[in-house]
Motif scaffolding. Structure first.
Motif, PDB file in Angstrom:
ATOM      1  N   ARG A 104      41.386  42.369  34.082  1.00  0.00           N
ATOM      2  CA  ARG A 104      42.749  42.842  34.256  1.00  0.00           C
ATOM      3  C   ARG A 104      43.269  43.390  32.940  1.00  0.00           C
ATOM      4  NH1 ARG A 104      46.691  38.553  35.995  1.00  0.00           N
ATOM      5  NH2 ARG A 104      45.228  38.334  37.699  1.00  0.00           N
ATOM      6  N   ILE A 105      44.201  44.329  33.039  1.00  0.00           N
ATOM      7  CA  ILE A 105      44.892  44.856  31.865  1.00  0.00           C
ATOM      8  C   ILE A 105      46.375  44.595  32.061  1.00  0.00           C
ATOM      9  CG2 ILE A 105      45.484  46.918  30.539  1.00  0.00           C
ATOM     10  CD1 ILE A 105      42.800  48.104  31.330  1.00  0.00           C
ATOM     11  N   THR A 106      46.982  43.938  31.087  1.00  0.00           N
ATOM     12  CA  THR A 106      48.398  43.621  31.150  1.00  0.00           C
ATOM     13  C   THR A 106      49.138  44.274  29.985  1.00  0.00           C
ATOM     14  OG1 THR A 106      48.043  41.569  29.909  1.00  0.00           O
ATOM     15  CG2 THR A 106      48.019  41.422  32.323  1.00  0.00           C
ATOM     16  N   PHE A 113      46.489  47.014  35.535  1.00  0.00           N
ATOM     17  CA  PHE A 113      45.241  47.297  36.232  1.00  0.00           C
ATOM     18  C   PHE A 113      44.553  45.976  36.554  1.00  0.00           C
ATOM     19  CE2 PHE A 113      45.975  51.216  33.909  1.00  0.00           C
ATOM     20  CZ  PHE A 113      45.595  52.211  34.811  1.00  0.00           C
ATOM     21  N   ILE A 114      43.779  45.976  37.644  1.00  0.00           N
ATOM     22  CA  ILE A 114      43.066  44.757  38.038  1.00  0.00           C
ATOM     23  C   ILE A 114      41.804  45.125  38.794  1.00  0.00           C
ATOM     24  CG2 ILE A 114      44.197  44.462  40.289  1.00  0.00           C
ATOM     25  CD1 ILE A 114      44.345  41.434  39.631  1.00  0.00           C
ATOM     26  N   SER A 115      40.784  44.266  38.714  1.00  0.00           N
ATOM     27  CA  SER A 115      39.572  44.441  39.523  1.00  0.00           C
ATOM     28  C   SER A 115      39.853  43.862  40.904  1.00  0.00           C
ATOM     29  CB  SER A 115      38.379  43.744  38.868  1.00  0.00           C
ATOM     30  OG  SER A 115      38.685  42.390  38.583  1.00  0.00           O
ATOM     31  N   ASP A 116      39.878  44.719  41.921  1.00  0.00           N
ATOM     32  CA  ASP A 116      40.263  44.271  43.260  1.00  0.00           C
ATOM     33  C   ASP A 116      39.073  44.039  44.174  1.00  0.00           C
ATOM     34  OD1 ASP A 116      39.623  46.958  43.415  1.00  0.00           O
ATOM     35  OD2 ASP A 116      41.034  47.362  45.030  1.00  0.00           O
ATOM     36  N   THR A 117      37.861  44.234  43.678  1.00  0.00           N
ATOM     37  CA  THR A 117      36.651  43.935  44.443  1.00  0.00           C
ATOM     38  C   THR A 117      35.752  43.032  43.607  1.00  0.00           C
ATOM     39  OG1 THR A 117      35.511  45.911  43.626  1.00  0.00           O
ATOM     40  CG2 THR A 117      36.720  46.115  45.719  1.00  0.00           C
ATOM     41  N   ARG A 118      34.885  42.281  44.287  1.00  0.00           N
ATOM     42  CA  ARG A 118      34.006  41.363  43.559  1.00  0.00           C
ATOM     43  C   ARG A 118      32.931  42.151  42.826  1.00  0.00           C
ATOM     44  NH1 ARG A 118      31.122  36.193  46.308  1.00  0.00           N
ATOM     45  NH2 ARG A 118      33.279  35.462  46.184  1.00  0.00           N
ATOM     46  N   HIS A 119      32.839  41.919  41.525  1.00  0.00           N
ATOM     47  CA  HIS A 119      31.800  42.536  40.700  1.00  0.00           C
ATOM     48  C   HIS A 119      30.745  41.467  40.415  1.00  0.00           C
ATOM     49  CE1 HIS A 119      30.375  45.624  37.751  1.00  0.00           C
ATOM     50  NE2 HIS A 119      29.819  44.542  37.214  1.00  0.00           N
ATOM     51  N   GLN A 120      29.802  41.304  41.356  1.00  0.00           N
ATOM     52  CA  GLN A 120      28.792  40.261  41.227  1.00  0.00           C
ATOM     53  C   GLN A 120      27.809  40.616  40.118  1.00  0.00           C
ATOM     54  OE1 GLN A 120      27.662  38.677  45.014  1.00  0.00           O
ATOM     55  NE2 GLN A 120      25.656  37.990  44.281  1.00  0.00           N
ATOM     56  N   VAL A 121      27.326  39.603  39.416  1.00  0.00           N
ATOM     57  CA  VAL A 121      26.489  39.850  38.250  1.00  0.00           C
ATOM     58  C   VAL A 121      25.501  38.717  38.065  1.00  0.00           C
ATOM     59  CG1 VAL A 121      28.089  38.714  36.660  1.00  0.00           C
ATOM     60  CG2 VAL A 121      26.563  40.483  35.795  1.00  0.00           C
ATOM     61  N   ASP A 122      24.347  39.054  37.478  1.00  0.00           N
ATOM     62  CA  ASP A 122      23.393  38.045  37.021  1.00  0.00           C
ATOM     63  C   ASP A 122      23.694  37.805  35.546  1.00  0.00           C
ATOM     64  OD1 ASP A 122      21.325  36.474  36.159  1.00  0.00           O
ATOM     65  OD2 ASP A 122      19.730  37.916  36.611  1.00  0.00           O
ATOM     66  N   PRO A 123      24.311  36.664  35.183  1.00  0.00           N
ATOM     67  CA  PRO A 123      24.722  36.449  33.783  1.00  0.00           C
ATOM     68  C   PRO A 123      23.568  36.476  32.792  1.00  0.00           C
ATOM     69  CG  PRO A 123      25.731  34.844  35.252  1.00  0.00           C
ATOM     70  CD  PRO A 123      24.672  35.535  36.037  1.00  0.00           C
ATOM     71  N   LEU A 124      22.354  36.160  33.245  1.00  0.00           N
ATOM     72  CA  LEU A 124      21.215  36.086  32.339  1.00  0.00           C
ATOM     73  C   LEU A 124      20.526  37.433  32.156  1.00  0.00           C
ATOM     74  CD1 LEU A 124      19.700  32.655  33.449  1.00  0.00           C
ATOM     75  CD2 LEU A 124      21.389  33.135  31.669  1.00  0.00           C
ATOM     76  N   VAL A 136      47.784  48.891  39.544  1.00  0.00           N
ATOM     77  CA  VAL A 136      48.651  48.085  40.390  1.00  0.00           C
ATOM     78  C   VAL A 136      49.885  48.900  40.762  1.00  0.00           C
ATOM     79  CG1 VAL A 136      50.030  45.983  40.505  1.00  0.00           C
ATOM     80  CG2 VAL A 136      47.820  45.973  39.343  1.00  0.00           C
ATOM     81  N   ALA A 137      50.120  49.031  42.048  1.00  0.00           N
ATOM     82  CA  ALA A 137      51.303  49.738  42.518  1.00  0.00           C
ATOM     83  C   ALA A 137      52.542  48.902  42.235  1.00  0.00           C
ATOM     84  CB  ALA A 137      51.192  50.015  44.019  1.00  0.00           C
ATOM     85  N   PRO A 138      53.723  49.532  42.147  1.00  0.00           N
ATOM     86  CA  PRO A 138      54.945  48.769  41.853  1.00  0.00           C
ATOM     87  C   PRO A 138      55.155  47.577  42.778  1.00  0.00           C
ATOM     88  CG  PRO A 138      55.378  51.105  41.704  1.00  0.00           C
ATOM     89  CD  PRO A 138      53.973  50.965  42.234  1.00  0.00           C
ATOM     90  N   ASP A 139      54.837  47.726  44.068  1.00  0.00           N
ATOM     91  CA  ASP A 139      55.024  46.613  45.010  1.00  0.00           C
ATOM     92  C   ASP A 139      54.029  45.490  44.787  1.00  0.00           C
ATOM     93  OD1 ASP A 139      57.102  47.987  46.143  1.00  0.00           O
ATOM     94  OD2 ASP A 139      55.935  48.759  47.832  1.00  0.00           O
ATOM     95  N   ASP A 140      52.930  45.807  44.068  1.00  0.00           N
ATOM     96  CA  ASP A 140      51.886  44.810  43.869  1.00  0.00           C
ATOM     97  C   ASP A 140      52.022  44.067  42.547  1.00  0.00           C
ATOM     98  OD1 ASP A 140      50.765  45.551  46.245  1.00  0.00           O
ATOM     99  OD2 ASP A 140      49.374  46.978  45.345  1.00  0.00           O
ATOM    100  N   LYS A 141      52.981  44.476  41.697  1.00  0.00           N
ATOM    101  CA  LYS A 141      53.038  43.898  40.353  1.00  0.00           C
ATOM    102  C   LYS A 141      53.415  42.426  40.373  1.00  0.00           C
ATOM    103  CE  LYS A 141      53.669  48.106  37.681  1.00  0.00           C
ATOM    104  NZ  LYS A 141      54.525  48.860  36.734  1.00  0.00           N
ATOM    105  N   ALA A 142      54.268  42.038  41.308  1.00  0.00           N
ATOM    106  CA  ALA A 142      54.609  40.610  41.395  1.00  0.00           C
ATOM    107  C   ALA A 142      53.371  39.793  41.735  1.00  0.00           C
ATOM    108  CB  ALA A 142      55.693  40.388  42.448  1.00  0.00           C
ATOM    109  N   ALA A 143      52.590  40.287  42.708  1.00  0.00           N
ATOM    110  CA  ALA A 143      51.358  39.590  43.073  1.00  0.00           C
ATOM    111  C   ALA A 143      50.391  39.584  41.908  1.00  0.00           C
ATOM    112  CB  ALA A 143      50.723  40.242  44.297  1.00  0.00           C
ATOM    113  N   GLY A 144      50.320  40.680  41.162  1.00  0.00           N
ATOM    114  CA  GLY A 144      49.413  40.752  40.032  1.00  0.00           C
ATOM    115  C   GLY A 144      49.729  39.732  38.968  1.00  0.00           C
ATOM    116  N   ALA A 145      51.009  39.463  38.743  1.00  0.00           N
ATOM    117  CA  ALA A 145      51.393  38.458  37.754  1.00  0.00           C
ATOM    118  C   ALA A 145      51.017  37.057  38.210  1.00  0.00           C
ATOM    119  CB  ALA A 145      52.890  38.538  37.487  1.00  0.00           C
ATOM    120  N   LEU A 146      50.916  36.865  39.513  1.00  0.00           N
ATOM    121  CA  LEU A 146      50.575  35.547  40.067  1.00  0.00           C
ATOM    122  C   LEU A 146      49.071  35.316  40.104  1.00  0.00           C
ATOM    123  CD1 LEU A 146      51.212  32.946  41.796  1.00  0.00           C
ATOM    124  CD2 LEU A 146      51.086  34.452  43.790  1.00  0.00           C
TER     125      LEU A 146
END
Length: 254
Positions: A104-106, A113-124, A136-146
């Motif tokens: 996310r970028i705050t 900005f936020i990652s809205d889909t799962r970015h699956q990864v092999d950590p190793l 993030v759209a204006p209506d989504d900013k409250a949800a983004g803060a949560l």
């Protein structure tokens, strides 16, 4: 003469021994680093005070909040592509578990900005990762803060202000909620739409604690089930019921 020779060898040998003992241990040899970059499609520049946060999380359990394995914050974020490195202990990575990157970028604690889909990864794996963020759209900013933020429970309706034992609350982007109650670990399903929130299917582990602690936990679960709307301001989260009454208050965990 022999005494002087013996004295030379005895005192001349000591520094060599001390030097061998002073060799530092390589305590960070087990660290693993996951590298990548963050992008977004919009052709806009980030403000100078933008902050990027990237987390490596264990998302294996569908009925529990993700466990954070490692995190990196880039402040100021600069401009895309923004490169990041997350260091973690590879020994905590287990086979047959699912791991993902979330970012996310705050700006001034407001989500941009936020990652809205799962970015699956092999950590190793040593493969570099590219995470695509959504604005993030204006209506989504409250949800983004949560979403994705860990909250410390400060007040529960019917109990009042609580400090110990510490209880937490978190809602993931995937709609999974939960945390640590005053006694048990709990989990739930959360539906967030704008400034409204509904929490259901609350469950927990079955540890028994002192009666007053269990009373706090019961009040917490009941308040969560009554949640209707929420408000985030300056690092504080307030949840209200359908009548607009404050039933839960939280402070953002650092």
């Amino acid at each position: 003469m022999l005494d002087r020779i013996a004295e030379f060898f005895i005192f001349g040998f000591v520094p060599l021994v001390v030097g061998m003992l002073a060799v530092p241990e390589m305590s960070n040899a087990a660290d693993k680093t996951l590298k990548g970059e963050v992008m977004y499609r919009e052709r806009i520049a980030l403000p100078p005070n933008a902050v990027l946060s990237v987390q490596l999380a264990d998302v294996s359990l569908a009925d529990a909040p993700a466990a954070i394995i490692g995190e990196r914050k880039v402040a100021p974020a600069g401009q895309v592509p923004i490169r990041f490195e997350i260091s973690f202990d590879p020994q905590v990575i287990r086979p047959n578990m699912t791991y993902a990157l979330q970012a996310r970028i705050t700006v001034d604690d407001r989500l941009m900005f936020i990652s809205d889909t799962r970015h699956q990864v092999d950590p190793l794996s040593d493969a570099p990762q590219t995470i695509m963020l959504k604005m993030v759209a204006p209506d989504d900013k409250a949800a983004g803060a949560l979403l994705g933020q860990s909250w410390l429970v400060e007040y529960i309706d019917g109990i009042g202000v609580i400090a110990e034992p510490q209880a937490t609350f978190r809602v993931s982007e995937a709609g999974k909620a939960g945390g640590s109650g005053p006694c048990n670990v709990y989990f739930a399903t959360a539906k967030v739409d704008g400034s409204t929130i509904a929490i259901s299917e609350i469950g927990s582990t079955f540890k028994a604690c002192a009666p007053d602690v269990m009373a706090e936990e019961k009040a917490l679960f009941e308040a969560l089930a009554r949640a209707a709307s929420y408000h985030v301001d300056a690092g504080k989260l307030t949840i209200t019921d359908k009548d607009g009454k404050d039933i839960l208050r939280f402070n953002a965990a650092s």
